[in-house]
Design an enzyme around this catalytic site. Structure first.
Site, PDB file in Angstrom:
ATOM      1  N   LYS A  38       0.847  -1.201   0.000  1.00 44.99           N
ATOM      2  CA  LYS A  38       0.000   0.000   0.000  1.00 44.99           C
ATOM      3  C   LYS A  38       0.881   1.250   0.000  1.00 44.99           C
ATOM      4  CE  LYS A  38      -0.284  -0.277   5.040  1.00 44.99           C
ATOM      5  NZ  LYS A  38      -1.068  -0.761   6.175  1.00 44.99           N
ATOM      6  N   TYR A 256      16.804  29.935   8.073  1.00 45.87           N
ATOM      7  CA  TYR A 256      15.615  30.700   8.447  1.00 45.87           C
ATOM      8  C   TYR A 256      15.510  30.855   9.966  1.00 45.87           C
ATOM      9  CZ  TYR A 256      13.675  30.270   3.725  1.00 45.87           C
ATOM     10  OH  TYR A 256      13.447  30.347   2.377  1.00 45.87           O
TER      11      TYR A 256
END
Ligand SMILES: *Cc1c(COP(=O)(O)O)cnc(C)c1O
Length: 361
Positions: A38, A256
Site C-alpha cells: 500500500k 531561516y
C-alpha cells in the site's frame, strides 16, 4: 534515463527487498506471507516492487481498490488483498473481475455483499476487532456475520485481525488479541490471519494461514526488539549532494529564523534536499546525515529545497560529494527518532519530485 541536473534520488535496492522477503518468510514457514505494498509500496514504487516480488509471494495487499487497479493496469496478476475493503457497492464487481480479496469490516459492506447478483463466491476476508478499535466487527458481531454467510461463502472465509502493540515485545495485549481471534477461527474451522511485520518477528504464536508483511520487507525494524532474529537490509537509500560550502564565524547564524548559531568557527555544507522532497521539516538540529563515511549534524532549519549541515569536524568535504539522508549507512529509524516520527512516515512521504533509481544486485 532522461537528463538530471540535480542528483537527489532514492536508490531502491531490489535484491535487498527479495532477501528481506525470504528472511522474514522463513521465520514463518507454516504461513503464506502476503507482501503489503500500500501507499506506493511504502514510498518505494508499488509497480516495481510488485514486479520484483511477483514470483515469490502468494498475494499482495493494498489499502483500497484504486491502488490495486494501478497494479492490474501494470500487468500484475497475483491476488490483491484490499485491506479497507469495498468503499462502494461497485467494488464487488471489480473485485470479482480482477481477483481482489475484499476485507469486510462493517455492516454497510455486508449489505452490499448481500445485494451482489449472482451470489458473491470469491474469497472473503472478515475483519474482527480484537482491541485495535479502528476497523472490524466485535467478536460477537462477527459470529452473526459468519452465520449469515451461505455455505459456499463460508468456504472462502478468512478471519483477520490487526495488532495494536505487536512492536512492544513485552506488551501482553498482543497475546490477548491472538487468543481472541484463534478462538473464533477454531469455532468456524476457517483460515485466519493476524501478524503484521512485528507479529511475524516478535510473536511466532501469531503466525497463521496468512501473515501480512509490510515495513520489515523494506528493511527497517518494526519493533523495539534490539535482538532481531534476522538481518534486514534497508531497501531505500535517499541521497543528495553537497551544492555549497561556506565558512561561518563564531556567533553567526545559519538558515531561516536564525535558530542555529555557530558556537565556534564552522564549515556549513548545503545539501540539495528539503521538505518538498519529503525530508522532514521538523528534523531537529543534530539530526545525522552521512557524508564520505562520516556522520554530520543538521544545522538550522530545513528549507523547501535544501538543508544545511555542520561539517566542521569532517575531513575532505567537497562540492558534489554524495550525502545519504537515510538508507544502508544511516538507518531511517535513527532519523525518525530525531524528527519525532516513525520510519513508516518518513518512507511514505518521500515526494514525487525525488526520482527513484532501481538496482538489483
Ligand atoms: C499496513 C498493514 C499491515 C502491514 O503492517 P506493517 O507493520 O507495515 O508490517 C498489515 N495489516 C494491515 C491491516 C495493515 O493495514
Amino acid at each position: 534515463m532522461s537528463y538530471r541536473s540535480r542528483k537527489t534520488q532514492a536508490i531502491i535496492n531490489l535484491s535487498a527487498l527479495k532477501n528481506n522477503y525470504n528472511e522474514i518468510a522463513n521465520l514463518a514457514p507454516i504461513s503464506k506471507t502476503i507482501a503489503v505494498i500500500k501507499a506506493n509500496a511504502y514510498g518505494h514504487g508499488a509497480i516495481e516492487i510488485a514486479k520484483s516480488l511477483h514470483c515469490m509471494v502468494p498475494a499482495f495487499a493494498v489499502a483500497f481498490i484504486d491502488e490495486a487497479i494501478v497494479l492490474r493496469t501494470a500487468g500484475i496478476t497475483l491476488p490483491i488483498l484490499i485491506l479497507e475493503g469495498p468503499l462502494e457497492q461497485e467494488d464487488f464487481a471489480l473485485a470479482k473481475r480482477h481477483n481482489f480479496w475484499l476485507m469486510l469490516h462493517n455492516t454497510e459492506q455486508i449489505s452490499w455483499l448481500n445485494k451482489v447478483q449472482p451470489i458473491y463466491k470469491e474469497k472473503l476476508w472478515i475483519k474482527v476487532d480484537t482491541g485495535m478499535n479502528r476497523l472490524g466487527f466485535t467478536p460477537e458481531a462477527a459470529k452473526k456475520v459468519i452465520n449469515d454467510l451461505t455455505s459456499e461463502q463460508k468456504e472462502e472465509l478468512i478471519l483477520c485481525s490487526h495488532f495494536s502493540n505487536a512492536n512492544e515485545i513485552n506488551n501482553p495485549k498482543t497475546q490477548v488479541q491472538i487468543t481472541c481471534l484463534k478462538a473464533l477461527a477454531e469455532k468456524y474451522s476457517c483460515q485466519f490471519s493476524l501478524a503484521n511485520s512485528a507479529g511475524i518477528i516478535n510473536w511466532p504464536q501469531s503466525h497463521a494461514d496468512f501473515n501480512r508483511l509490510g515495513i520489515a520487507l523494506y528493511g527497517t525494524n518494526p519493533t523495539t526488539n534490539k535482538n532481531m532474529p534476522i538481518k534486514l537490509t534497508p531497501v531505500m537509500t535517499l541521497q543528495s549532494t553537497v551544492i555549497a560550502l561556506r565558512k561561518v564565524k563564531l556567533g553567526e547564524s545559519v538558515g531561516y529564523g536564525e535558530t542555529w548559531q555557530a558556537k565556534r568557527a564552522s564549515v556549513i555544507a548545503t545539501i540539495a534536499i528539503g521538505y518538498a522532497d519529503g525530508y522532514p521539516r521538523n528534523a531537529q538540529a543534530g539530526t545525522p546525515v552521512f557524508i564520505n563515511n562520516q556522520l554530520a549534524p543538521l544545522a538550522g532549519q530545513v528549507s523547501m529545497d535544501m538543508i544545511t549541515v555542520d561539517v566542521t569536524n569532517l575531513a575532505n568535504i567537497a562540492l558534489g560529494d554524495v550525502v545519504e539522508l537515510w538508507g544502508e549507512n544511516l538507518n531511517v529509524e535513527v532519523v525518525a527518532k530525531h524528527t519525532n516520527t516513525i520510519n513508516y512516515e518518513l518512507l511514505t512521504r518521500v515526494s514525487a519530485r525525488v526520482p527513484k533509481v532501481y538496482i538489483d544486485r
